[in-house]
Design an enzyme around this catalytic site. Structure first.
Site, PDB file in Angstrom:
ATOM      1  N   GLY A 115       0.815  -1.219   0.000  1.00 54.81           N
ATOM      2  CA  GLY A 115       0.000   0.000   0.000  1.00 54.81           C
ATOM      3  C   GLY A 115       0.848   1.270   0.000  1.00 54.81           C
ATOM      4  N   GLU A 118       1.784   1.902  -3.480  1.00 54.34           N
ATOM      5  CA  GLU A 118       0.555   2.290  -4.188  1.00 54.34           C
ATOM      6  C   GLU A 118       0.170   3.743  -3.887  1.00 54.34           C
ATOM      7  OE1 GLU A 118      -1.344  -1.217  -2.562  1.00 54.34           O
ATOM      8  OE2 GLU A 118      -1.873  -1.867  -4.580  1.00 54.34           O
TER       9      GLU A 118
HETATM   10  N1  DAK Z   1       1.873  -3.799   9.021  1.00 55.15           N
HETATM   11  C1  DAK Z   1       1.917  -3.783  10.384  1.00 55.15           C
HETATM   12  N2  DAK Z   1       3.058  -3.633  11.078  1.00 55.15           N
HETATM   13  C2  DAK Z   1       4.192  -3.516  10.392  1.00 55.15           C
HETATM   14  C3  DAK Z   1       4.225  -3.528   8.967  1.00 55.15           C
HETATM   15  C4  DAK Z   1       2.997  -3.677   8.274  1.00 55.15           C
HETATM   16  N3  DAK Z   1       2.892  -3.647   6.944  1.00 55.15           N
HETATM   17  N4  DAK Z   1       5.505  -3.412   8.577  1.00 55.15           N
HETATM   18  C5  DAK Z   1       6.244  -3.306   9.709  1.00 55.15           C
HETATM   19  N5  DAK Z   1       5.463  -3.374  10.797  1.00 55.15           N
HETATM   20  C6  DAK Z   1       5.858  -3.300  12.198  1.00 55.15           C
HETATM   21  C7  DAK Z   1       6.526  -4.608  12.640  1.00 55.15           C
HETATM   22  O1  DAK Z   1       5.531  -5.563  12.971  1.00 55.15           O
HETATM   23  C8  DAK Z   1       7.324  -4.147  13.848  1.00 55.15           C
HETATM   24  O2  DAK Z   1       6.448  -3.967  14.923  1.00 55.15           O
HETATM   25  P1  DAK Z   1       6.757  -4.628  16.368  1.00 55.15           P
HETATM   26  O3  DAK Z   1       6.934  -6.084  16.093  1.00 55.15           O
HETATM   27  O4  DAK Z   1       8.023  -3.949  16.805  1.00 55.15           O
HETATM   28  O5  DAK Z   1       5.556  -4.296  17.189  1.00 55.15           O
HETATM   29  C9  DAK Z   1       7.778  -2.760  13.404  1.00 55.15           C
HETATM   30  O6  DAK Z   1       6.895  -2.341  12.385  1.00 55.15           O
HETATM   31  C10 DAK Z   1       9.197  -2.758  12.853  1.00 55.15           C
HETATM   32  O7  DAK Z   1       9.252  -3.686  11.804  1.00 55.15           O
HETATM   33  P2  DAK Z   1      10.363  -4.853  11.744  1.00 55.15           P
HETATM   34  O8  DAK Z   1      10.840  -5.202  13.096  1.00 55.15           O
HETATM   35  O9  DAK Z   1       9.809  -5.944  10.900  1.00 55.15           O
HETATM   36  O10 DAK Z   1      11.534  -4.088  10.982  1.00 55.15           O
HETATM   37  P3  DAK Z   1      12.646  -4.731  10.043  1.00 55.15           P
HETATM   38  O11 DAK Z   1      13.631  -3.664   9.794  1.00 55.15           O
HETATM   39  O12 DAK Z   1      13.144  -6.027  10.607  1.00 55.15           O
HETATM   40  O13 DAK Z   1      11.903  -5.079   8.683  1.00 55.15           O
HETATM   41  C11 DAK Z   1      10.375  -4.640   6.805  1.00 55.15           C
HETATM   42  C12 DAK Z   1      11.325  -4.038   7.890  1.00 55.15           C
HETATM   43  C13 DAK Z   1       9.680  -3.480   6.110  1.00 55.15           C
HETATM   44  C14 DAK Z   1      11.204  -5.412   5.788  1.00 55.15           C
HETATM   45  C15 DAK Z   1       9.383  -5.595   7.518  1.00 55.15           C
HETATM   46  O14 DAK Z   1       8.785  -4.894   8.602  1.00 55.15           O
HETATM   47  C16 DAK Z   1       8.298  -6.058   6.602  1.00 55.15           C
HETATM   48  O15 DAK Z   1       8.521  -6.946   5.774  1.00 55.15           O
HETATM   49  N6  DAK Z   1       7.108  -5.471   6.738  1.00 55.15           N
HETATM   50  C17 DAK Z   1       5.945  -5.876   5.983  1.00 55.15           C
HETATM   51  C18 DAK Z   1       6.041  -5.353   4.567  1.00 55.15           C
HETATM   52  C19 DAK Z   1       4.885  -5.788   3.732  1.00 55.15           C
HETATM   53  O16 DAK Z   1       4.670  -6.987   3.497  1.00 55.15           O
HETATM   54  N7  DAK Z   1       4.107  -4.819   3.246  1.00 55.15           N
HETATM   55  C20 DAK Z   1       2.976  -5.070   2.428  1.00 55.15           C
HETATM   56  C21 DAK Z   1       1.784  -5.243   3.300  1.00 55.15           C
HETATM   57  S1  DAK Z   1       0.422  -5.858   2.357  1.00 55.15           S
HETATM   58  C22 DAK Z   1      -6.587  -4.555   0.364  1.00 55.15           C
HETATM   59  C23 DAK Z   1      -5.972  -3.537  -0.273  1.00 55.15           C
HETATM   60  C24 DAK Z   1      -4.643  -3.311  -0.086  1.00 55.15           C
HETATM   61  C25 DAK Z   1      -3.884  -4.099   0.726  1.00 55.15           C
HETATM   62  C26 DAK Z   1      -4.503  -5.114   1.382  1.00 55.15           C
HETATM   63  C27 DAK Z   1      -5.846  -5.334   1.200  1.00 55.15           C
HETATM   64  N8  DAK Z   1      -7.938  -4.845   0.164  1.00 55.15           N
HETATM   65  C28 DAK Z   1      -8.556  -4.466  -1.109  1.00 55.15           C
HETATM   66  C29 DAK Z   1      -8.653  -5.568   1.090  1.00 55.15           C
HETATM   67  C30 DAK Z   1      -2.491  -3.857   0.896  1.00 55.15           C
HETATM   68  C31 DAK Z   1      -1.683  -4.803   1.334  1.00 55.15           C
HETATM   69  C32 DAK Z   1      -0.326  -4.523   1.760  1.00 55.15           C
HETATM   70  O17 DAK Z   1       0.185  -3.419   1.722  1.00 55.15           O
END
Ligand code: DAK
Length: 265
Positions: A115, A118
Site C-alpha cells: 500500500g 501504491e
Molecule cells: N503492518 C503492520 N506492522 C508492520 C508492517 C505492516 N505492513 N511493517 C512493519 N510493521 C511493524 C513490525 O511488525 C514491527 O512492529 P513490532 O513487532 O516492533 O511491534 C515494526 O513495524 C518494525 O518492523 P520490523 O521489526 O519488521 O523491521 P525490520 O527492519 O526487521 O523489517 C520490513 C522491515 C519493512 C522489511 C518488515 O517490517 C516487513 O517486511 N514489513 C511488511 C512489509 C509488507 O509486506 N508490506 C505489504 C503489506 S500488504 C486490500 C488492499 C490493499 C492491501 C490489502 C488489502 N484490500 C482491497 C482488502 C495492501 C496490502 C499490503 O500493503
C-alpha cells in the site's frame, strides 16, 4: 495552517503542505485510522480548493520507512466484507490524491511497500532517497495489490516489469526504481530530497496553478483512454483554458516583457 490528526500530520509552511504519515513504530503502516484521516484531509482540501498552498510533500515519519504497506496486523482477521470496505477506503485515498487540484510529491525515505508503493504511485511524481526500497510483496502474504498496484505499476514501469515485480514480490532499490522510471530523482538524504521537492514547488509557484491543475487532470484522465480519446480530452481542456484570466495574463506578461501575476482564475 497546522492540522493535527492522530496518525497523520499536516502543516503548511511558506505555501507548501507537509503531509507526514505518523506511525513510526509500525513503519508508518496504513491502518483504517490513517486511511480515514487521509480521506478527511484530502476531501477538505478539495472542497476548499485554495491555490495558496502550491503543493504537498508526502513523506513518512522517521528515517526507516515511507509506508511499509497496509497494516498486516489489522488485516489478518478481516472478513471478506471488511476487506472490501478496507480496500474501498484505500482506493478512495489514492483517487483523492489524483483528484486534488494541487500536485503532491511522494518523498520516499526507506520502505515503500505494498500500500505504501501504491500511495506513492497515486501522487503526481516520486522522489526517493538512496535508502528507498519499493515493492509489491502482497503475494508473500497470499494477497494481491489492492490499492491500485495491479493497475498503476504497469502504467509507471510497463506491464512486463510490473508482472515480474508483482508475481515475485521482490523489492526494488532506489537505483532500479530510478532506472525504470518509478522514481524521478534519487537524493543522498531525506533533507536533500525535501530541498529538491521545495525547489520543484518554487518553480511551480512561478507558473499558472490553473494550468498545472488542468495538465494534471488531462494527464490522469488520459491514462484510461486511447490516444485518440486522450487527444480529444487534451483539445477540450486546451481550448477551455483560453477562457481563463491566467492565460490572458501569461500571454500579456510575455508581450510586455514582465513576470506574470497568476491567480488561478
Ligand atoms: N503492518 C503492520 N506492522 C508492520 C508492517 C505492516 N505492513 N511493517 C512493519 N510493521 C511493524 C513490525 O511488525 C514491527 O512492529 P513490532 O513487532 O516492533 O511491534 C515494526 O513495524 C518494525 O518492523 P520490523 O521489526 O519488521 O523491521 P525490520 O527492519 O526487521 O523489517 C520490513 C522491515 C519493512 C522489511 C518488515 O517490517 C516487513 O517486511 N514489513 C511488511 C512489509 C509488507 O509486506 N508490506 C505489504 C503489506 S500488504 C486490500 C488492499 C490493499 C492491501 C490489502 C488489502 N484490500 C482491497 C482488502 C495492501 C496490502 C499490503 O500493503
Amino acid at each position: 495552517m497546522s492540522t493535527n490528526f492522530e496518525t497523520i500530520n499536516y502543516e503548511v509552511k511558506e505555501g507548501v503542505g507537509y503531509l507526514t504519515i505518523n506511525r513510526e513504530k509500525a513503519l508508518n503502516a496504513l491502518n483504517s485510522q490513517v486511511l480515514t484521516e487521509l480521506k478527511t484531509l484530502l476531501t477538505d482540501l478539495i472542497e476548499k480548493k485554495s491555490y495558496e498552498t502550491k503543493g504537498i510533500i508526502l513523506t513518512g515519519a522517521g528515517e526507516k520507512a515511507f509506508i511499509a504497506g497496509a497494516d498486516i496486523k489489522e488485516m489478518a482477521d478481516m472478513t471478506v466484507d471488511q476487506a472490501k470496505e478496507f480496500g474501498e477506503l484505500g482506493q478512495s485515498v489514492t483517487t483523492l490524491f489524483e483528484k486534488l487540484h494541487i500536485p503532491v510529491i511522494a518523498c520516499v525515505n526507506g520502505f515503500a511497500l505494498g500500500g505504501g508503493c501504491e500511495i506513492a504511485m497515486s501522487c503526481d511524481f516520486i522522489y526517493a532517497t538512496n535508502s528507498a526500497v519499493f515493492g509489491q510483496p502482497e503475494v508473500k502474504l497470499g494477497l494481491i495489490p489492492g490499492f491500485g498496484g495491479t493497475q498503476r505499476l504497469s502504467r509507471y514501469i510497463g506491464r512486463n516489469r510490473a508482472r515480474e515485480i508483482v508475481y515475485t514480490g521482490r523489492n526494488m532499490k532506489a537505483e532500479e526504481a530510478h532506472r525504470v522510471g518509478l522514481a524521478v530523482w534519487v537524493f543522498e538524504s531525506k533533507e536533500d530530497m525535501i530541498k529538491g521537492a521545495l525547489n520543484a514547488f518554487s518553480m511551480m509557484s512561478k507558473v499558472s496553478p490553473l494550468a498545472i491543475e488542468t495538465a494534471k487532470k488531462v494527464m490522469n484522465d488520459g491514462n484510461d483512454l486511447t490516444v485518440e480519446q486522450g487527444l480529444q480530452c487534451e483539445l477540450d481542456q486546451f481550448a477551455n483554458i483560453f477562457g481563463s484570466e491566467d492565460m490572458k495574463e501569461g500571454t500579456k506578461a510575455f508581450m510586455e516583457k514582465r513576470a506574470p501575476n497568476f491567480t488561478g482564475k
